[in-house]
Design a protein around this motif. Structure first.
Motif, PDB file in Angstrom:
ATOM      1  N   VAL A 131      28.291  59.071  23.608  1.00  0.00           N
ATOM      2  CA  VAL A 131      27.892  57.259  23.978  1.00  0.00           C
ATOM      3  C   VAL A 131      27.984  56.991  21.767  1.00  0.00           C
ATOM      4  O   VAL A 131      27.742  57.647  21.034  1.00  0.00           O
ATOM      5  CB  VAL A 131      26.356  56.777  24.516  1.00  0.00           C
TER       6      VAL A 131
ATOM      7  N   ARG B 282      28.923  49.996  19.291  1.00  0.00           N
ATOM      8  CA  ARG B 282      29.830  49.370  20.231  1.00  0.00           C
ATOM      9  C   ARG B 282      31.353  48.993  18.650  1.00  0.00           C
ATOM     10  O   ARG B 282      31.137  48.402  17.956  1.00  0.00           O
ATOM     11  CB  ARG B 282      29.651  47.996  20.458  1.00  0.00           C
TER      12      ARG B 282
ATOM     13  N   LEU C 103      30.257  56.242  16.036  1.00  0.00           N
ATOM     14  CA  LEU C 103      31.304  56.222  17.613  1.00  0.00           C
ATOM     15  C   LEU C 103      31.883  57.365  17.152  1.00  0.00           C
ATOM     16  O   LEU C 103      32.661  57.632  16.535  1.00  0.00           O
ATOM     17  CB  LEU C 103      32.013  54.833  17.345  1.00  0.00           C
TER      18      LEU C 103
ATOM     19  N   SER D  46      33.052  56.693  23.251  1.00  0.00           N
ATOM     20  CA  SER D  46      32.068  55.173  24.469  1.00  0.00           C
ATOM     21  C   SER D  46      32.813  55.848  25.723  1.00  0.00           C
ATOM     22  O   SER D  46      32.221  55.252  26.512  1.00  0.00           O
ATOM     23  CB  SER D  46      32.834  54.135  24.025  1.00  0.00           C
TER      24      SER D  46
ATOM     25  N   THR E 267      34.493  49.231  25.334  1.00  0.00           N
ATOM     26  CA  THR E 267      33.816  49.166  26.425  1.00  0.00           C
ATOM     27  C   THR E 267      34.195  48.174  27.485  1.00  0.00           C
ATOM     28  O   THR E 267      33.158  48.012  28.451  1.00  0.00           O
ATOM     29  CB  THR E 267      31.825  48.622  25.655  1.00  0.00           C
TER      30      THR E 267
END
Ligand SMILES: Nc1nc2c(c(=O)[nH]1)N[C@H]1C(S)=C(S)[C@@H](COP(=O)(O)OP(=O)(O)OC[C@H]3O[C@@H](n4cnc5c(=O)[nH]c(N)nc54)[C@H](O)[C@@H]3O)O[C@H]1N2
Ligand SMILES: Nc1nc2c(c(=O)[nH]1)N[C@H]1C(S)=C(S)[C@@H](COP(=O)(O)OP(=O)(O)OC[C@H]3O[C@@H](n4cnc5c(=O)[nH]c(N)nc54)[C@H](O)[C@@H]3O)O[C@H]1N2
Ligand SMILES: [Mo]
Length: 696
Positions: A163, A166, A340, A343, A456
């Motif tokens: 995770v 975004r 990131l 994801s 996502t």
């Protein structure tokens, strides 16, 4: 016919999803006329796709209707690897395969091995029906490590899961570190957000041994030595500590193991860091200043890591060290701050419903690591290993081209006593070693659902055309084979459309997927502003008790490469082999328009290393080490830093100069975490063979 009498044939559009192994997972619009797909475009309604596909996938029709597409089942007639086959009917092939597998399974089903990876990322044509089949059979299980498992495990040990930030919020960051990623080549939809950020005044820094297409477009490029990323991250921490560019409140409330990490980081002053990384001291200091002071000014600071940096011995530790950085400066407080890498942990995949582990009926078959397939195909039966591998079923992968240490892989697949079935679109290097080559459908011809490791949303792929020739879906192959094996469970009858619904169950809005091709997942904008990491402690784990309990270092550290640049006088250069921009691993290498752009297998080499070897640009060279030898063309280029050569991948062996590719040189040694391969931890020497061939 008079033009005024002919009305154009009607066209319609079908919503699909790009199947390839790429963080972008685009939503595609396929235009169909008279049953033929004539155009593939990006879906303008899908935010992450933004109406644009990459060069490769916009050629998807060229690939699907390729004149060399496999359209009928084939049976081997020549020696293994000779590529001599004869056509055979599906039923005859299936009956023979079933019989061969049953004979082996009667002795020991673990002698049968599935081999698959991410030729398609689809949940249905990937592991769904295939996993059911192999569970019922009790075949060996495959540890799918070839790409990302070091980084995935490291991220999980630090943040709790795969995770992170975004992706769309990178557009709002004020500082972006692109760390171990050639985004323009491998993640081009992310690059759009970077450009927005850049226009809004953000500074963009790329950390990569290669001056990649991406590195040259950033404000700064830090060309560290391969496998020294953890040292750089620890060096940054040292500076954040000594200058007190820390978010003490965030550290106190949302992290675990700060005192221990602090002590570790203080072992990494800029001089030591710079020496290990092979970069100037002021680059370490400057990077720390940018990182610490941008955060201190209340601005969002974001890191885009990619899997490029974890293909070395210390790949897991490197990812852990970098994943600790945002917590130190409280970057997670902003939606445009953090890190990131992947994801994919957000996707609610219903693994058990898809794969049906109950079909194992209490058995627990052994696991074979796909990254050591070379050694494992050559291993005899033993108490420790279990039975020698007698049959391999390959789908969605091209191991002979992509797995490390090809000489061993080829030797393994060339075993006359190995029974090999390959489901493919094309006669790949691996298909050449098959006993049966079976024609598979492409994404235009089957149903599937996809989650993404870069954004996502989840996506639905509807078939837009009928299967070409006698091609069958992977799922249909396993359904048919199950029938021939006498399996009667109803789970082998589930249709692909139904499997699409099974994959995410009621966790996603399937009606939205049917209507618009995609459905966003409910992921918070600032997932860790107030901590809440999905670790056991709920904190960002600088110190991992789980790693320590396994006898490993609980703190991230710099783990030197197995084969660092300059360490072995026989092979003084470090070779990395990142993907060529116009290929997707070994996919698309046979698409002429794309191959023409890449030319032929190339080795980028710095002018100083080239001069020392009397190598001129365009010369044919031999790259070698103790494992093998590979011929290619030298490109004397600023893209290579001194001491490091870049062998761009992943060519089909048979389309290379001497029937090899870069994996002839790579090793089967594994990473510190996740049992992953170390493709970019590879010492070589280069010699000039001949002057530039005519025409180059
Ligand atoms: N066009 C294209 N797109 C792709 C792919 C492809 O083959 N072609 N592959 C897809 C796949 S399978 C994946 S896993 C994803 C991600 O794919 P990745 O393999 O992560 O791809 P890149 O983004 O090219 O990242 C590799 C970058 O890491 C750099 N690198 C190598 N060693 C090191 C190191 O030790 N440290 C640092 N900091 N950098 C290093 C390389 O020079 C290269 O620029 O991309 C996907 N997208
Ligand atoms: N030296 C070096 N080696 C590397 C890498 C590197 O950077 N350097 N990268 C590594 C990485 S990150 C990865 S992910 C692996 C990738 O390794 P693989 O997952 O094996 O990827 P591809 O080479 O793209 O091969 C996928 C194959 O699946 C087939 N395929 C696609 N869709 C379907 C389908 O629906 N059905 C069937 N039956 N077949 C299908 C394609 O035709 C293609 O031949 O390679 C690794 N190898
Ligand atoms: Mo990958």
């Amino acid at each position: 016919m008079h033009p005024e009498n002919s009305s154009p044939a009607p066209e319609h559009k079908v919503l699909g999803a790009c199947p390839h192994d790429c963080p972008d997972t685009c939503s595609m619009v396929v235009t169909v006329r008279e049953g033929i797909a004539i155009k593939v475009q990006g879906n303008p309604a899908h935010p992450a796709t933004n109406g644009a596909l990459c060069t490769k996938v916009s050629r998807y029709t060229e690939r699907s209707y390729h004149p060399e597409r496999l359209l009928q089942p084939l049976r081997r007639v020549g020696p293994k690897g000779s590529g001599q086959f004869e056509p055979v009917g599906w039923d005859e092939a299936l009956a023979d395969i079933a019989q061969r597998l049953q004979t082996i399974a009667a002795r020991d089903p673990e002698a049968i091995l599935p081999y698959s990876y991410a030729g398609t990322m689809g949940r249905v044509q990937g592991e769904g029906m295939a996993a059911r089949f192999f569970n019922k059979l009790g075949a060996s299980r495959l540890d799918r490590t070839i790409c990302a498992s070091a980084g995935a495990e490291a991220l999980t040990q630090t943040l709790g899961h795969k995770v992170g930030m975004r992706v769309e919020f990178f557009a709002e960051a004020q500082l972006i570190l692109i760390w171990g990623s050639n985004s323009i080549a491998s993640n081009v939809h992310f690059w759009r957000y970077v450009q927005t950020a850049k226009r809004n005044g953000a500074k963009i820094i790329c950390i990569d041994p290669r001056r990649s297409e991406t590195a040259e477009k950033c404000h700064q490029h830090i060309a560290l030595l391969p496998g020294t990323d953890a040292a750089l991250a620890l060096g940054l921490m040292h500076q954040l500590i000594t200058h007190d560019w820390l978010d003490h409140d965030y550290i106190a409330r949302h992290t675990l193991g700060w005192d221990a990490l602090r002590a570790r980081a203080l072992e990494w002053p800029p001089e030591r860091t710079a020496a290990v990384c092979g970069i100037p001291v002021d680059e370490v200091q400057g990077l720390a200043r940018d990182y610490g002071q941008t955060a201190r000014a209340g601005q969002p600071v974001a890191i885009r890591m990619n899997y490029g940096l974890q293909r070395v011995r210390g790949g897991g530790n490197a990812v852990r060290a970098i994943a600790c950085l945002p917590a130190l400066i409280g970057a997670w407080r902003h939606r445009a701050g953090g890190v990131l890498l992947s994801s994919s942990g957000h996707a609610p995949v219903q693994q058990a419903a898809l794969e049906r582990p109950e079909l194992l009926a209490g058995r627990s078959p052994r696991t074979i690591n796909m990254s050591t397939i070379g050694d494992d195909l050559l291993r005899p039966s033993s108490a420790a290993f279990g039975p020698a591998v007698e049959a391999v079923i390959v789908y969605n992968s091209n191991p002979v081209a992509v797995a490390p240490e090809s000489t061993k892989v080829v030797q393994g697949f060339a075993r006359e006593d190995l029974f090999t079935v390959v489901l493919e679109h094309f006669q790949t290097d691996t298909a050449d070693y098959a006993d049966y080559v079976l024609p598979a459908t492409t994404q235009l011809e089957h149903w599937d659902v996809h989650s993404s490791y870069g954004h996502t949303d989840v996506l639905l792929n509807r078939p837009s055309i009928a299967p070409l020739g006698q091609a069958r879906t992977n799922t249909q192959f396993f359904r048919d084979l199950a029938r021939h094996m006498g399996y009667t469970e109803t789970v082998f009858e589930e249709s692909d459309e139904s499997l699409c619904r099974t994959a995410f169950g009621d966790k996603v809005d399937f009606a939205a997927m049917l209507a618009q091709g995609f459905a966003p997942l409910p992921v918070p904008e600032t997932p860790f502003a107030e901590g809440g990491f999905p670790t056991l402690s709920g904190k960002c784990e600088f110190f991992s008790a789980r790693l320590a309990a396994r006898g490993e270092d609980g703190l991230p550290n710099h783990v030197p490469n197995y084969e660092p640049a300059g360490a072995d006088a026989r092979y003084p250069l470090a070779m990395i082999s990142p993907p060529a921009r116009n290929f997707l691993n070994s996919t698309f290498v046979n698409v002429k328009s794309l191959r023409d752009i890449e030319g032929e297998p190339l080795l980028e080499i710095h002018a100083s290393d080239a001069a020392a070897r009397q190598i001129a640009d365009g010369d044919v060279v031999r790259v070698f080490n103790g494992r093998g030898t590979h011929e290619c063309v030298a490109r004397v280029s600023e893209r290579a830093r001194p001491g490091v050569v870049n062998g761009l991948g992943i060519w089909w062996r048979k389309l290379g100069r001497d029937g090899t590719n870069v994996n002839e040189l790579t090793s089967q040694r594994l990473t510190d975490m996740g049992r992953a391969p170390t493709f970019y931890d590879c010492a070589v020497e280069v010699v000039r063979l001949s002057a530039a061939p005519a025409g180059l």
